[in-house]
Design a protein around this motif. Structure first.
Motif, mmCIF file in Angstrom:
data_model
loop_
_atom_site.group_PDB
_atom_site.id
_atom_site.type_symbol
_atom_site.label_atom_id
_atom_site.label_comp_id
_atom_site.label_asym_id
_atom_site.label_seq_id
_atom_site.Cartn_x
_atom_site.Cartn_y
_atom_site.Cartn_z
ATOM 1 N N GLU A 66 53.366 35.689 44.764
ATOM 2 C CA GLU A 66 52.022 35.981 45.072
ATOM 3 C C GLU A 66 51.388 35.737 46.398
ATOM 4 O OE1 GLU A 66 50.338 33.690 41.968
ATOM 5 O OE2 GLU A 66 50.673 35.188 40.535
ATOM 6 N N ASN A 94 47.690 37.193 47.472
ATOM 7 C CA ASN A 94 46.726 36.286 47.016
ATOM 8 C C ASN A 94 46.560 34.803 47.677
ATOM 9 O OD1 ASN A 94 46.802 38.444 44.494
ATOM 10 N ND2 ASN A 94 45.005 37.206 44.109
ATOM 11 N N TYR A 111 50.872 39.785 43.952
ATOM 12 C CA TYR A 111 49.499 39.662 43.448
ATOM 13 C C TYR A 111 49.324 39.093 42.226
ATOM 14 C CZ TYR A 111 49.631 43.836 46.448
ATOM 15 O OH TYR A 111 49.509 44.652 47.785
ATOM 16 N N THR A 112 48.322 38.497 42.159
ATOM 17 C CA THR A 112 48.000 37.267 41.045
ATOM 18 C C THR A 112 47.241 38.004 39.806
ATOM 19 O OG1 THR A 112 47.958 35.563 42.396
ATOM 20 C CG2 THR A 112 47.004 35.230 40.129
ATOM 21 N N GLN A 124 42.602 45.262 42.688
ATOM 22 C CA GLN A 124 41.614 44.106 42.506
ATOM 23 C C GLN A 124 41.856 42.989 43.746
ATOM 24 O OE1 GLN A 124 44.200 44.756 39.534
ATOM 25 N NE2 GLN A 124 42.858 46.477 39.202
ATOM 26 N N ASN A 125 42.982 42.682 44.077
ATOM 27 C CA ASN A 125 43.424 41.665 44.850
ATOM 28 C C ASN A 125 42.972 41.887 46.292
ATOM 29 O OD1 ASN A 125 43.887 39.648 42.895
ATOM 30 N ND2 ASN A 125 45.552 41.015 42.224
ATOM 31 N N SER A 172 39.651 40.303 48.108
ATOM 32 C CA SER A 172 39.233 38.855 47.918
ATOM 33 C C SER A 172 38.922 38.440 49.324
ATOM 34 C CB SER A 172 40.249 38.144 47.155
ATOM 35 O OG SER A 172 40.382 38.859 45.716
ATOM 36 N N PRO A 214 39.514 37.713 39.840
ATOM 37 C CA PRO A 214 39.648 38.471 40.904
ATOM 38 C C PRO A 214 38.706 39.638 40.998
ATOM 39 C CG PRO A 214 41.876 37.986 40.356
ATOM 40 C CD PRO A 214 40.888 37.731 39.317
#
Length: 741
Positions: free
Chosen positions: A446, A449, A517-518, A524-525, A528, A589
């Motif tokens: 990850e 993230n 990615y988380t 989505q990530n 952030s 996220p």
């Protein structure tokens, strides 16, 4: 009608392993109470309650923050009565275990039960016992009323605890004390619940049976009640994490203040009314009002109190030092989840409690050196980053922490960021590599993230240093907070992992989940970057290009590949069934993504997405959520956004303005002021804010500050159907580091 009467705690409880409608329990408890009380309908299942079950097996005293975390220090309670015939069978049996276990189960009518924050009641259909539980901060009162029948002559009460614990009955049979210490996981493995039960009539220990509960070896102790004629039995209970003696003191203190059932019910009802009444909302649709208060209730369940009053001082048992230490301690909290929405909400509703939450964080730093990440009961080390930094910075910049504590917190944040731990659960994983490369290399799980979360945490460190006028430290960490830039791959418009040579890892499809990615994909990530959205927009090519990326995200097919997970996890399914494109509002996220149109100059697009989500995804029933309602974070998201407020960047004073769904809403502040939010209309098709006024003056900024809110204001919004084409001025857009240096 009281507000608490609107709430059915079964909100979001229709869950299974493969998909969550909240993944929560129907909790009866004091606000932020030490213990949660939940009807148990299933054994050997972390989701030990389900609304579709027709039978139950009593009440669990639980501390489970999430089914994914498991429980700790829990106690199973039940009451049942045997007929003469069955009692004789038990007496004659060489093994009584199966007979007792069988009689713990009973059908109940869910429609006749009461599932409220301040009360849990139900009737066992097998033996017509009526169970009534009233909670308090350290325990509860449990009353058992028999609809007396001649055939039901032998009442029993059972207490299930860990086999490694103990249970003792006093000589007079009126008090039962003991200890239980199940742990689903922790670093130090030294934490348990001491208990004290006081019965209104004498009991004797009749039998005990070993069994299993979620792989925890348990023992059920069966207590026979000696008075077989009394129609109602009262049991007062209190817990402690310190000692049996402290549990007795917790019970005595409470019973001295509230000696009767009526007084206890009035007290817990007042506590919930005081919290829920901090916000008033009005709407023509009563179901929306119920949804709001059901969500507001869930925001006051976590974190859970784990400190007590010892000789007039606030103290707690520390799982780190294994000693009784001074100060507050709150547990059952995942800061990765809650920094985004819970704590910005608490700053408005319960600012007086923020110093307690911060003192709890300091307690852990003092006892364990490292800041907490995910507590249950001590460090579990889950989720990327160290996002407790967001909680700390948010409290400091809003003036809710005194200077001495802020200095100690800054030192703890820097230590946490820069000094590697010898234990995998603590600190920043790969922190030295992050500092050397400017990103976390791809051989770390990850890594994308974690890099983005570390960058935001660096910003939070800088914000606290800046607040304390420590310019050199602030500048160093502001510079490090730009680390996300290293992972932006322009041709893909994504954040992509890099190896140690600085080469981007091949990214085949944007909707491939996991690995770098988380609980999501690059869709989505990649976004952030909470503290510097304006700079992120520049990376994407400017306002128009960023808007087009967001539009594509929302309108894309909700595709996913299992990727690094190798299996289909529930978050993937929750993304797909909502049909909001790649906007997975079911998971943290994505919480801020609907607001990003505002930063690009197009707030109306945010209004449309936000209102659609609030009106169509959330509800007041067992299917109330689009995904996991973790520790109140999704509930807090709904509460804030339904008011037209959201903190995209915790650690600043700003709340971004969205769209209120209420005709009128009032936040009653503890300082005596109030925030009034008024809308021209509430029709669902009026989904954009055309204009606003604040205190009667035209207001074009897309945010308000914490101080503005605390000073009290009246914000009126005029709604419309068709968004404007012209972008708003950059000076009216919310906070970004790029525009504030």
């Amino acid at each position: 009608m009281k507000i608490v009467d609107l709430i059915d705690t079964r909100l979001g409880t229709n869950n299974q392993y493969s998909i969550g409608k909240g993944n929560v329990l129907p909790i009866t408890s004091a606000p932020f109470g030490m213990n949660h009380f939940v009807m148990q309908t299933r054994q050997n299942d972390v989701r030990f309650y389900h609304p579709n079950d027709a039978s139950n097996m009593g009440i669990r005293i639980t501390h489970q923050p999430s089914p994914w975390m498991g429980d700790f220090g829990f106690i199973n309670l039940n009451a049942f009565s045997l007929t003469d015939e069955v009692y004789q069978q038990v007496e004659a049996a060489s093994s009584k275990d199966s007979l007792f276990m069988a009689h713990q189960f009973s059908g109940y009518r869910a429609s006749d039960a009461t599932f409220q924050p301040n009360r849990l009641t139900f009737e066992r259909l097998r033996d017509k016992l009526y169970i009534d539980l009233i909670p308090n901060v350290y325990g509860a009162q449990l009353s058992i009323r028999r609809h007396f029948q001649e055939r039901l002559k032998h009442p029993f009460f059972s207490i299930g605890i860990a086999q490694t614990g103990f249970l003792r009955v006093s000589e007079d049979g009126l008090t039962v004390t003991g200890y239980t210490n199940q742990l689903s996981g922790s670093k130090y493995k030294a934490f348990g619940t001491y208990f004290n039960f006081h019965f209104s009539q004498s009991v004797t220990l009749y039998h005990q049976t070993d069994y299993s509960e979620e792989d925890h070896p348990m023992t059920a102790y069966y207590l026979e009640l000696q008075d077989r004629a009394t129609s109602e039995i009262t049991i007062n209970f209190a817990a402690s994490y310190i000692s049996v003696e402290q549990a007795a003191k917790n019970l005595d203190t409470y019973l001295t203040a509230y000696p009767t059932k009526a007084a206890q019910l009035a007290q817990i009802t007042d506590e919930w009314e005081a919290y829920l009444g901090k916000i008033e909302v009005t709407h023509t649709d009563h179901e929306r009002v119920k949804t709001f208060y059901a969500n507001l209730y869930r925001t006051a369940l976590f974190p859970q109190t784990a400190h007590e009053i010892v000789d007039g001082q606030v103290k707690h048992f520390s799982p780190y030092s294994q000693e009784v230490e001074p100060g507050y301690f709150y547990t059952s909290s995942g800061y990765w989840d809650t920094f985004r929405s819970n704590y910005p909400l608490y700053a408005l509703l319960i600012p007086e409690r923020i110093p307690e939450f911060i003192n709890s964080i300091l307690s852990i730093a003092r006892e364990d050196r490292y800041l907490p990440k995910w507590l249950s009961p001590d460090e579990r080390g889950l989720m990327p980053g160290t996002l407790v930094d967001g909680v700390i910075a948010d409290a400091v910049v809003k003036g809710l922490v005194d200077t001495n504590d802020a200095q100690e917190l800054l030192e703890a944040m820097i230590f946490n960021a820069d000094i590697p731990s010898d234990h995998e659960l603590e600190g920043r994983e790969g922190g030295h590599d992050y500092a050397e490369y400017g990103y976390l290399p791809a051989d770390y799980h990850e890594s994308v993230n974690k890099t983005l979360d570390y960058a935001y945490s660096d910003f939070c460190i800088a914000q606290v240093a800046n607040y304390l006028d420590q310019t050199e430290i602030a500048e160093r960490y502001y510079a490090r907070s730009l680390s996300y830039r290293h992972l932006y791959q322009d041709d893909l418009k994504q954040m992509v992992a890099k190896d140690r040579e600085g080469t981007f890892v091949k990214q085949e499809v944007a909707h491939r989940w996991g690995q770098h990615y988380t609980e999501g994909s690059a869709w989505q990530n990649s976004l952030s970057v909470f503290h510097n959205v304006a700079d992120l927009i520049d990376l994407y090519g400017g306002d128009q290009a960023f808007y087009e990326h967001l539009e594509k995200l929302v309108n894309s097919e909700p595709l996913y590949e299992t990727g690094g997970y190798g299996i289909e996890i529930h978050e993937m399914i929750e993304l797909a069934i909502q049909k909001f494109g790649q906007l997975a509002i079911s998971n943290q996220p994505s919480f801020h993504i609907p607001h990003l149109f505002i930063y690009a100059g197009y707030p109306h697009m945010s209004h449309i997405v936000l209102k659609d989500l609030m009106l169509n995804v959330f509800g007041p029933d067992i299917n109330g959520y689009p995904g996991d309602e973790d520790n109140g974070s999704l509930a807090s998201w709904f509460v804030l956004n339904s008011l037209g407020l959201y903190s995209v960047t915790p650690g600043t004073e700003q709340y971004v303005l969205g769209i209120s769904i209420w005709k009128e809403a009032t936040i009653h502040l503890d300082n005596g002021n109030k925030v009034e939010l008024i809308s021209s209309d509430v029709e669902p098709y009026l989904n954009i804010v055309q204009s606003r006024t604040v205190n009667g003056e035209v207001y074009t900024k897309q945010y308000v500050t914490y101080q503005q809110l605390m000073d009290g204001l009246k914000l009126e919004q005029r709604l419309g159907m068709i968004p404007a084409i012209q972008a708003i001025a950059e000076s009216d857009r919310p906070y970004s580091l790029k525009n504030n240096n």
